[in-house]
Design an enzyme around this catalytic site. Structure first.
Site, PDB file in Angstrom:
ATOM      1  N   ARG A  53      21.537  82.764  78.650  1.00 16.08           N
ATOM      2  CA  ARG A  53      21.130  82.171  77.361  1.00 16.08           C
ATOM      3  C   ARG A  53      19.622  81.889  77.333  1.00 16.08           C
ATOM      4  O   ARG A  53      19.168  80.905  76.780  1.00 16.08           O
ATOM      5  CB  ARG A  53      21.913  80.879  77.069  1.00 16.08           C
ATOM      6  CG  ARG A  53      23.398  81.080  77.006  1.00 16.08           C
ATOM      7  CD  ARG A  53      23.828  81.945  75.827  1.00 16.08           C
ATOM      8  NE  ARG A  53      25.231  82.288  75.946  1.00 16.08           N
ATOM      9  CZ  ARG A  53      25.693  83.420  76.492  1.00 16.08           C
ATOM     10  NH1 ARG A  53      24.855  84.363  76.927  1.00 16.08           N
ATOM     11  NH2 ARG A  53      26.974  83.652  76.595  1.00 16.08           N
ATOM     12  N   SER A  80      28.956  76.584  71.505  1.00 15.75           N
ATOM     13  CA  SER A  80      28.990  75.880  72.793  1.00 15.75           C
ATOM     14  C   SER A  80      27.932  74.783  72.820  1.00 15.75           C
ATOM     15  O   SER A  80      26.755  75.036  72.574  1.00 15.75           O
ATOM     16  CB  SER A  80      28.728  76.848  73.944  1.00 15.75           C
ATOM     17  OG  SER A  80      29.782  77.772  74.019  1.00 15.75           O
ATOM     18  N   GLU A 123      23.310  73.739  75.607  1.00 11.20           N
ATOM     19  CA  GLU A 123      23.010  75.101  75.136  1.00 11.20           C
ATOM     20  C   GLU A 123      22.364  74.996  73.756  1.00 11.20           C
ATOM     21  O   GLU A 123      21.459  75.733  73.419  1.00 11.20           O
ATOM     22  CB  GLU A 123      24.299  75.925  75.049  1.00 11.20           C
ATOM     23  CG  GLU A 123      24.025  77.361  74.614  1.00 11.20           C
ATOM     24  CD  GLU A 123      25.178  78.310  74.913  1.00 11.20           C
ATOM     25  OE1 GLU A 123      25.805  78.174  75.984  1.00 11.20           O
ATOM     26  OE2 GLU A 123      25.438  79.179  74.069  1.00 11.20           O
TER      27      GLU A 123
END
Ligand SMILES: Cc1cc2nc3c(=O)[nH]c(=O)nc-3n(C[C@H](O)[C@H](O)[C@H](O)COP(=O)(O)OP(=O)(O)OC[C@H]3O[C@@H](n4cnc5c(N)ncnc54)[C@H](O)[C@@H]3O)c2cc1C
Length: 320
Positions: free
Chosen positions: A183, A232, A302
């Site tokens: 990510r 998320s 995240e």
């Protein structure tokens, strides 16, 4: 600041292909739907307008940031003191040069194009490589910056190059020059992704579309549906899943104000009422603290914050 804001708004609004709004609520531009206003919301319809606008903002020394589909963003209740830039529909294009049979094909997409639309376009054109992206909300630009991924695939696996614009320069960057991670793209925050080129391979369209249906089915079974969320909340820690740690900590369904840990997937927060960013941050702090106490694992977010910082970062700064 108010005088400065109206002067900057007027200068930005005078740029051809740019439009500026003052005191613009940002919540409606995010998937979770919370947060305050931006001093100025600016939409641009060309890379030239974007570059000019960024120069105006940088010269004035005003903070700025770019908002994509808002699917990984939590806006602070106090909003954003500065300029929020959005790419308008002129950046929603996709262009597929025909490749030689049996060879890979290069597909170029605008930075504002919804990633899932690009995935469907590729599938219908008989191109494979973007199946992982079929259910990921947000824009191509946001997906590049976040190295969005699912089902063992991610943007970095198929990206060839990105076109970026900054106050100082613009041009193509090769994907291999970036510092990719989970990510993470390593792309500096002052660069706006206006287009991306992907390398895809020939495939049978019906089979790629069938693969989409399978992956979307998995998503429907494992994630909350028709809910306002930013996906998320926390990254998976090495060797484990944030959802597993949160669920085994008994957090499913726990609520703070209008924010609730999803009863379907414990790493998702839903805005079930009129949640504020404060509700969401309070819940995130509680989720993080509980997992730390029960599993001795520190979860890192995240989701990204716009116009504020996470409470634990504020505490860390206070302790310095
Ligand atoms: C229901 C749901 C499911 C999700 N599932 C997944 C999943 O399976 N996998 C996954 O990886 N993510 C998932 N996400 C999170 C999110 O969709 C991705 O992170 C997405 O790539 C973010 O794109 P965006 O355009 O919405 O970016 P935003 O949320 O608008 O912004 C994210 C970051 O990217 C920056 N940014 C946005 N556009 C640009 C640009 N053009 N140039 C430079 N910087 C930019 C922003 O400044 C910000 O720092 C999910 C979210 C939701 C709501």
């Amino acid at each position: 600041m108010r005088g400065l804001t109206s002067e900057i708004a007027a200068r930005l609004g005078a740029i051809p292909d740019a439009r500026a709004w003052r005191d613009a609520p940002l919540g409606p531009f995010t998937t979770i739907g919370v947060g305050g206003k931006a001093d100025i919301l600016l939409t641009v319809a060309s890379p030239v307008a974007l570059a000019e606008a960024l120069r105006v903002v940088a010269y004035a020394g005003v903070p700025w940031s770019i908002l994509g589909g808002g699917s990984n963003i939590l806006v602070a209740d106090s909003g954003f003191a500065g300029v929020i830039v959005k790419l308008d529909e002129a950046f929603h294009y996709v262009d597929t040069p025909v490749g030689a049979a049996g060879r890979s094909v290069r597909v170029e997409a605008g930075g504002g194009l919804p990633l899932s639309r690009l995935a469907v376009h590729a599938a219908q054109a008989g191109l494979s490589g973007l199946e992982f992206a079929c259910g990921i909300p947000g824009s191509v630009g946001g997906a590049v910056v976040m190295n969005a991924g699912a089902h063992s695939g991610s943007v970095s696996g198929v990206l060839e190059a990105v076109h970026v614009v900054s106050p100082a320069e613009s041009g193509w960057l090769q994907a291999e020059a970036l510092d990719w991670g989970y990510r993470r793209s390593g792309l500096p925050a002052h660069l706006v992704v206006t287009a991306a080129r992907f390398r895809l391979s020939h495939a049978v369209s019906a089979e790629v579309l069938e693969h989409h249906r399978t992956l979307l089915g998995v998503r429907r079974r494992t994630q909350p549906r028709a809910t306002r969320t930013f996906g998320s909340t926390f990254q998976n820690p090495p060797g484990d899943y944030a959802g597993r740690l949160l669920e085994s900590s008994g957090l499913k369904g726990v609520r703070r104000g209008g924010a609730q840990v999803s009863t379907v997937h414990a790493n998702f927060i839903s805005n079930v009422g009129d949640a504020t960013a404060g509700d969401v941050l309070g819940l995130m702090s509680m989720m993080r603290g509980t997992v730390r106490a029960k599993h001795e694992v520190v979860l890192e977010p995240e989701v990204r914050m716009l116009g504020g910082s996470f409470p634990w970062d504020q505490r860390a700064r206070g302790a310095e």
